[in-house]
Design a protein around this motif. Structure first.
Motif, PDB file in Angstrom:
ATOM      1  N   PHE A  12       0.846  -1.192   0.000  1.00  0.00           N
ATOM      2  CA  PHE A  12       0.000   0.000   0.000  1.00  0.00           C
ATOM      3  C   PHE A  12       0.884   1.246   0.000  1.00  0.00           C
ATOM      4  O   PHE A  12       1.690   1.433   0.905  1.00  0.00           O
ATOM      5  CB  PHE A  12      -0.922   0.000   1.231  1.00  0.00           C
ATOM      6  CG  PHE A  12      -1.935  -1.105   1.221  1.00  0.00           C
ATOM      7  CD1 PHE A  12      -3.134  -0.962   0.524  1.00  0.00           C
ATOM      8  CD2 PHE A  12      -1.690  -2.304   1.887  1.00  0.00           C
ATOM      9  CE1 PHE A  12      -4.083  -1.996   0.494  1.00  0.00           C
ATOM     10  CE2 PHE A  12      -2.635  -3.336   1.860  1.00  0.00           C
ATOM     11  CZ  PHE A  12      -3.823  -3.181   1.163  1.00  0.00           C
ATOM     12  N   ASP A  13       0.680   2.089  -0.986  1.00  0.00           N
ATOM     13  CA  ASP A  13       1.491   3.305  -1.124  1.00  0.00           C
ATOM     14  C   ASP A  13       0.746   4.551  -0.650  1.00  0.00           C
ATOM     15  O   ASP A  13      -0.489   4.591  -0.638  1.00  0.00           O
ATOM     16  CB  ASP A  13       1.850   3.528  -2.609  1.00  0.00           C
ATOM     17  CG  ASP A  13       2.946   2.588  -3.084  1.00  0.00           C
ATOM     18  OD1 ASP A  13       3.247   1.622  -2.366  1.00  0.00           O
ATOM     19  OD2 ASP A  13       3.478   2.822  -4.190  1.00  0.00           O
ATOM     20  N   ASP A  14       1.535   5.569  -0.322  1.00  0.00           N
ATOM     21  CA  ASP A  14       1.077   6.957  -0.140  1.00  0.00           C
ATOM     22  C   ASP A  14       0.478   7.293   1.231  1.00  0.00           C
ATOM     23  O   ASP A  14       0.345   8.449   1.562  1.00  0.00           O
ATOM     24  CB  ASP A  14       0.078   7.391  -1.223  1.00  0.00           C
ATOM     25  CG  ASP A  14       0.769   7.647  -2.553  1.00  0.00           C
ATOM     26  OD1 ASP A  14       1.706   6.895  -2.878  1.00  0.00           O
ATOM     27  OD2 ASP A  14       0.399   8.608  -3.249  1.00  0.00           O
ATOM     28  N   GLY A  15       0.076   6.293   2.028  1.00  0.00           N
ATOM     29  CA  GLY A  15      -0.487   6.587   3.351  1.00  0.00           C
ATOM     30  C   GLY A  15       0.616   6.839   4.353  1.00  0.00           C
ATOM     31  O   GLY A  15       1.753   7.062   3.970  1.00  0.00           O
ATOM     32  N   THR A  39       7.536  13.907   0.917  1.00  0.00           N
ATOM     33  CA  THR A  39       6.665  14.903   0.287  1.00  0.00           C
ATOM     34  C   THR A  39       5.892  14.392  -0.924  1.00  0.00           C
ATOM     35  O   THR A  39       4.869  14.959  -1.303  1.00  0.00           O
ATOM     36  CB  THR A  39       7.502  16.101  -0.205  1.00  0.00           C
ATOM     37  OG1 THR A  39       8.455  15.595  -1.163  1.00  0.00           O
ATOM     38  CG2 THR A  39       8.235  16.761   0.944  1.00  0.00           C
ATOM     39  N   HIS A  40       6.433  13.343  -1.576  1.00  0.00           N
ATOM     40  CA  HIS A  40       5.845  12.806  -2.799  1.00  0.00           C
ATOM     41  C   HIS A  40       5.750  13.879  -3.882  1.00  0.00           C
ATOM     42  O   HIS A  40       4.914  13.799  -4.789  1.00  0.00           O
ATOM     43  CB  HIS A  40       4.453  12.214  -2.522  1.00  0.00           C
ATOM     44  CG  HIS A  40       4.094  11.082  -3.438  1.00  0.00           C
ATOM     45  ND1 HIS A  40       3.780  11.246  -4.756  1.00  0.00           N
ATOM     46  CD2 HIS A  40       4.005   9.744  -3.209  1.00  0.00           C
ATOM     47  CE1 HIS A  40       3.496  10.068  -5.303  1.00  0.00           C
ATOM     48  NE2 HIS A  40       3.640   9.139  -4.375  1.00  0.00           N
ATOM     49  N   ASN A  41       6.601  14.870  -3.798  1.00  0.00           N
ATOM     50  CA  ASN A  41       6.612  15.942  -4.798  1.00  0.00           C
ATOM     51  C   ASN A  41       7.668  15.596  -5.862  1.00  0.00           C
ATOM     52  O   ASN A  41       8.866  15.768  -5.658  1.00  0.00           O
ATOM     53  CB  ASN A  41       6.957  17.259  -4.087  1.00  0.00           C
ATOM     54  CG  ASN A  41       6.946  18.450  -5.017  1.00  0.00           C
ATOM     55  OD1 ASN A  41       7.347  18.348  -6.185  1.00  0.00           O
ATOM     56  ND2 ASN A  41       6.494  19.589  -4.512  1.00  0.00           N
ATOM     57  N   MET A  96      -1.330  -1.223  -4.393  1.00  0.00           N
ATOM     58  CA  MET A  96      -2.603  -0.561  -4.102  1.00  0.00           C
ATOM     59  C   MET A  96      -2.255   0.735  -3.379  1.00  0.00           C
ATOM     60  O   MET A  96      -1.109   0.924  -2.961  1.00  0.00           O
ATOM     61  CB  MET A  96      -3.490  -1.455  -3.211  1.00  0.00           C
ATOM     62  CG  MET A  96      -3.927  -2.741  -3.900  1.00  0.00           C
ATOM     63  SD  MET A  96      -4.896  -3.857  -2.839  1.00  0.00           S
ATOM     64  CE  MET A  96      -3.613  -4.728  -1.978  1.00  0.00           C
ATOM     65  N   HIS A  97      -3.215   1.608  -3.218  1.00  0.00           N
ATOM     66  CA  HIS A  97      -2.962   2.868  -2.512  1.00  0.00           C
ATOM     67  C   HIS A  97      -3.803   2.965  -1.246  1.00  0.00           C
ATOM     68  O   HIS A  97      -4.923   2.455  -1.206  1.00  0.00           O
ATOM     69  CB  HIS A  97      -3.196   4.071  -3.430  1.00  0.00           C
ATOM     70  CG  HIS A  97      -2.153   4.201  -4.495  1.00  0.00           C
ATOM     71  ND1 HIS A  97      -2.218   3.492  -5.679  1.00  0.00           N
ATOM     72  CD2 HIS A  97      -0.995   4.914  -4.539  1.00  0.00           C
ATOM     73  CE1 HIS A  97      -1.142   3.770  -6.417  1.00  0.00           C
ATOM     74  NE2 HIS A  97      -0.380   4.633  -5.740  1.00  0.00           N
ATOM     75  N   ASP A  98      -3.235   3.650  -0.265  1.00  0.00           N
ATOM     76  CA  ASP A  98      -3.924   3.844   1.019  1.00  0.00           C
ATOM     77  C   ASP A  98      -3.950   5.338   1.304  1.00  0.00           C
ATOM     78  O   ASP A  98      -3.069   5.871   1.969  1.00  0.00           O
ATOM     79  CB  ASP A  98      -3.150   3.089   2.119  1.00  0.00           C
ATOM     80  CG  ASP A  98      -3.714   3.372   3.501  1.00  0.00           C
ATOM     81  OD1 ASP A  98      -4.950   3.496   3.625  1.00  0.00           O
ATOM     82  OD2 ASP A  98      -2.920   3.474   4.468  1.00  0.00           O
ATOM     83  N   VAL A 128       9.918   3.214   3.178  1.00  0.00           N
ATOM     84  CA  VAL A 128       9.875   4.589   2.657  1.00  0.00           C
ATOM     85  C   VAL A 128       9.265   4.645   1.254  1.00  0.00           C
ATOM     86  O   VAL A 128       9.618   3.860   0.364  1.00  0.00           O
ATOM     87  CB  VAL A 128      11.300   5.201   2.621  1.00  0.00           C
ATOM     88  CG1 VAL A 128      11.279   6.552   1.913  1.00  0.00           C
ATOM     89  CG2 VAL A 128      11.863   5.348   4.033  1.00  0.00           C
ATOM     90  N   HIS A 129       8.333   5.580   1.071  1.00  0.00           N
ATOM     91  CA  HIS A 129       7.880   5.944  -0.279  1.00  0.00           C
ATOM     92  C   HIS A 129       8.475   7.325  -0.545  1.00  0.00           C
ATOM     93  O   HIS A 129       9.324   7.474  -1.414  1.00  0.00           O
ATOM     94  CB  HIS A 129       6.358   5.938  -0.333  1.00  0.00           C
ATOM     95  CG  HIS A 129       5.783   6.021  -1.708  1.00  0.00           C
ATOM     96  ND1 HIS A 129       6.364   5.441  -2.805  1.00  0.00           N
ATOM     97  CD2 HIS A 129       4.640   6.611  -2.165  1.00  0.00           C
ATOM     98  CE1 HIS A 129       5.613   5.681  -3.879  1.00  0.00           C
ATOM     99  NE2 HIS A 129       4.570   6.394  -3.515  1.00  0.00           N
ATOM    100  N   SER A 130       8.078   8.304   0.273  1.00  0.00           N
ATOM    101  CA  SER A 130       8.656   9.650   0.154  1.00  0.00           C
ATOM    102  C   SER A 130       8.062  10.524   1.253  1.00  0.00           C
ATOM    103  O   SER A 130       6.920  10.303   1.656  1.00  0.00           O
ATOM    104  CB  SER A 130       8.307  10.244  -1.212  1.00  0.00           C
ATOM    105  OG  SER A 130       8.526  11.636  -1.223  1.00  0.00           O
TER     106      SER A 130
HETATM  107 ZN   LIG Z   1       2.933   7.170  -4.570  1.00  0.00          ZN
END
Ligand SMILES: [Zn+2]
Length: 296
Positions: free
Chosen positions: A99-102, A155-157, A255-257, A151-153
């Motif tokens: 799960f990404d982004d959460g 800031t995700h910028n 998937m995304h969270d 780790v994903h990021s």
């Molecule tokens: Zn992402």
């Protein structure tokens, strides 16, 4: 007469002496046996105490940093914990949920669904949706419930993080610091925002991948995707997920969270049931899992 009485006496004394000797001998043997049994018992309980100690240290090392030297206990623990991370056989159908982004405030619902099916997942996290303290609490909760936090990021910028190798690594370190503060462990796993072959990182890609490898970080892309950020929802999302997972014996499912993909939670029980029916086992992605990498 005298001679006869002496012989008579001897006839009585000798068996008595033999009898006494036998008794003493029997008593000694019995005592020796008991003593030995007692020692075995003591040794056994000592062994049990040591086992408990090993188990305790295993549990306590979960959320703490272990600056422990290479002691025998530490080694036993390492061996014990390595077992569940052993990789599945080539013909074994396995799916790794990622799960990404959460996380975000809706994450506990996802954790409840995963708990219900006893599935452990890898969360590639960001700091986009929560303030620092609630974020750290959530990261700790994810880890405490048996999942991996990677780790994903921060800031995700895309523009910022892929501006240079240094920019990427400082964003990585900032997110990893938060993970460390929350869980007591550094992440050794990364998912590049947009994937390792994201068009945003094209200008710095070879140096970036090398810098990540030099730090001992393993990066993971995916080979199946639920389509959530491409507008798939409900039955369409379920069908795409099942189809893509089934194209791989070992499936790393993206998937995304996050708030805009909360509908993934609703689809998850059906996805899990169908994958189980298809013979898939659910494993936890970890740094020893053979990675899927778009760019190398
Ligand atoms: Zn992402």
């Amino acid at each position: 007469m005298k001679k006869r009485s002496r012989r008579k006496k001897r006839n009585v004394v000798v068996p008595i002496v033999v009898l006494i000797f036998c008794c003493i001998f029997t008593a000694m043997v019995a005592y020796g046996w008991n003593a030995r049994k007692k020692n075995v018992k003591v040794a056994a309980s000592k062994g049990a105490a040591e086992t408990v100690e090993v188990n305790n240290s295993e549990t306590s090392s979960e959320g703490e940093t272990t600056a422990a030297p290479e002691s025998e206990t530490a080694q036993t623990v390492a061996e014990t914990t390595a077992t569940p991370e052993s990789n599945p056989g080539p013909d074994e159908k396995v799916v790794y949920f990622t799960f990404d982004d959460g996380p975000w405030t809706g994450t506990p619902r996802l954790l409840d669904i995963l708990d219900q099916y006893n599935i452990k997942a890898c969360f590639f996290v960001t700091a986009q949706y929560m303030e620092t303290e609630p974020l750290k609490n959530m990261l700790k909760q994810i880890k405490d419930r048996g999942h991996n936090v990677a780790v994903h990021s921060l800031t995700h910028n895309y523009k910022k993080i892929y501006a240079s190798v240094d920019a990427f690594m400082s964003d990585y370190d900032a997110m990893d610091d938060l993970i460390f503060q929350a869980t007591g462990e550094h992440s050794k796993m990364l998912r590049f925002p947009g994937g390792s072959n994201a068009s945003y990182n094209k200008a710095i890609r070879p140096q970036l991948l090398q810098a990540v490898r030099d730090r001992g970080i393993v990066y993971f892309d995916w080979n199946s995707f639920d389509g959530d950020v491409e507008g798939k929802k409900g039955q369409e999302l379920i069908d795409q997920t099942i189809k893509q997972v089934n194209e791989n014996t070992h499936s790393i499912l993206l998937m995304h969270d996050m708030p805009s993909t909360a509908f993934v939670h609703d689809a998850l029980p059906t996805i899990i049931e169908r994958l189980k029916a298809d013979g898939y086992k659910f494993e936890l992605l970890n740094e020893n899992t053979p990675p899927r990498q778009f760019a190398k």
